[in-house]
Write a protein that holds these residues in place. Structure first.
Motif, mmCIF file in Angstrom:
data_model
loop_
_atom_site.group_PDB
_atom_site.id
_atom_site.type_symbol
_atom_site.label_atom_id
_atom_site.label_comp_id
_atom_site.label_asym_id
_atom_site.label_seq_id
_atom_site.Cartn_x
_atom_site.Cartn_y
_atom_site.Cartn_z
ATOM 1 N N GLN A 25 12.580 41.784 -87.235
ATOM 2 C CA GLN A 25 11.199 42.162 -86.932
ATOM 3 C C GLN A 25 10.205 41.252 -87.659
ATOM 4 O O GLN A 25 9.201 40.824 -87.071
ATOM 5 N N LEU A 26 10.489 40.954 -88.916
ATOM 6 C CA LEU A 26 9.613 40.057 -89.671
ATOM 7 C C LEU A 26 9.612 38.658 -89.056
ATOM 8 O O LEU A 26 8.566 38.009 -88.954
ATOM 9 N N THR A 27 10.776 38.204 -88.641
ATOM 10 C CA THR A 27 10.883 36.883 -88.009
ATOM 11 C C THR A 27 10.096 36.846 -86.703
ATOM 12 O O THR A 27 9.332 35.898 -86.451
ATOM 13 N N LEU A 28 10.258 37.864 -85.886
ATOM 14 C CA LEU A 28 9.510 37.921 -84.623
ATOM 15 C C LEU A 28 8.005 37.960 -84.863
ATOM 16 O O LEU A 28 7.240 37.305 -84.141
ATOM 17 N N ALA A 110 0.475 46.129 -80.513
ATOM 18 C CA ALA A 110 0.099 45.877 -81.909
ATOM 19 C C ALA A 110 0.303 47.113 -82.779
ATOM 20 O O ALA A 110 0.897 47.029 -83.864
ATOM 21 N N ILE A 111 -0.167 48.255 -82.313
ATOM 22 C CA ILE A 111 -0.065 49.491 -83.106
ATOM 23 C C ILE A 111 1.393 49.878 -83.326
ATOM 24 O O ILE A 111 1.825 50.140 -84.451
ATOM 25 N N TRP A 112 2.168 49.903 -82.241
ATOM 26 C CA TRP A 112 3.560 50.341 -82.363
ATOM 27 C C TRP A 112 4.436 49.293 -83.041
ATOM 28 O O TRP A 112 5.386 49.626 -83.742
ATOM 29 N N GLY A 113 4.097 48.020 -82.854
ATOM 30 C CA GLY A 113 4.815 46.974 -83.576
ATOM 31 C C GLY A 113 4.589 47.079 -85.077
ATOM 32 O O GLY A 113 5.522 46.958 -85.871
ATOM 33 N N ALA A 114 3.332 47.313 -85.458
ATOM 34 C CA ALA A 114 3.010 47.477 -86.882
ATOM 35 C C ALA A 114 3.696 48.720 -87.454
ATOM 36 O O ALA A 114 4.256 48.679 -88.560
ATOM 37 N N ALA A 115 3.665 49.810 -86.693
ATOM 38 C CA ALA A 115 4.312 51.046 -87.159
ATOM 39 C C ALA A 115 5.808 50.835 -87.343
ATOM 40 O O ALA A 115 6.406 51.320 -88.319
ATOM 41 N N THR A 116 6.414 50.104 -86.425
ATOM 42 C CA THR A 116 7.845 49.819 -86.528
ATOM 43 C C THR A 116 8.138 48.995 -87.767
ATOM 44 O O THR A 116 9.033 49.313 -88.556
ATOM 45 N N GLY A 117 7.371 47.924 -87.959
ATOM 46 C CA GLY A 117 7.605 47.034 -89.099
ATOM 47 C C GLY A 117 7.376 47.703 -90.435
ATOM 48 O O GLY A 117 8.199 47.588 -91.352
ATOM 49 N N VAL A 118 6.280 48.431 -90.557
ATOM 50 C CA VAL A 118 5.968 49.098 -91.829
ATOM 51 C C VAL A 118 7.014 50.161 -92.143
ATOM 52 O O VAL A 118 7.503 50.265 -93.276
#
Length: 133
Positions: A25-28, A110-118
């Motif tokens: 996820q961080l790489t993506l 953006a919202i769900w990607g951030a929620a996933t990563g955090v």
């Protein structure tokens, strides 16, 4: 030399799967600007390809996590509290990733990607806390 036993195998599989889930996820996230510059469906195509290894890694995380819980044998109140919080955060990470994969707007992505990563990073931190205390 130390021996190779089931505890080592279990922890190895768990850390490997976490490396794929969180590190991927961080790489993506780091590659996303370049993928957008390529235009078209490049970001979506790369995300679909990543999902082919990310979801199996998440399944390994869940299975080895259950294995870790059944083998832990720790009864302490703070340990159990941290464990429950980690389980909730892992569930949030999986649900957020699923919703992110279904999002169709930039805002939703953006919202769900951030929620996933955090949540994935927080689950990683909580897992380290559990293994060191």
């Amino acid at each position: 030399m130390l021996g190779l036993d089931l505890d080592v195998v279990r922890l190895f599989l768990h850390v490997l799967a976490a490396s794929i889930w969180v590190g991927g996820q961080l790489t993506l996230a780091g590659l996303l600007p370049a993928l957008r510059r390529l235009g078209g469906q490049a970001p979506r195509a790369v995300a679909r390809q990543f999902n082919r290894i990310a979801w199996p890694a998440f399944a390994v995380l869940v299975l080895t996590g259950i294995w870790n819980v059944t083998d832990a044998g720790r009864e302490g109140g703070r340990y159990r509290t941290t464990l429950v919080v980690k389980l909730v955060v892992v569930a949030v990470s999986g649900i957020a990733a699923y919703v992110h994969s279904r999002a169709r707007t930039r805002t939703g992505l953006a919202i769900w990607g951030a929620a996933t990563g955090v949540s994935a990073l927080l689950a990683l931190l909580l897992g380290i806390m559990l293994t060191t205390h």
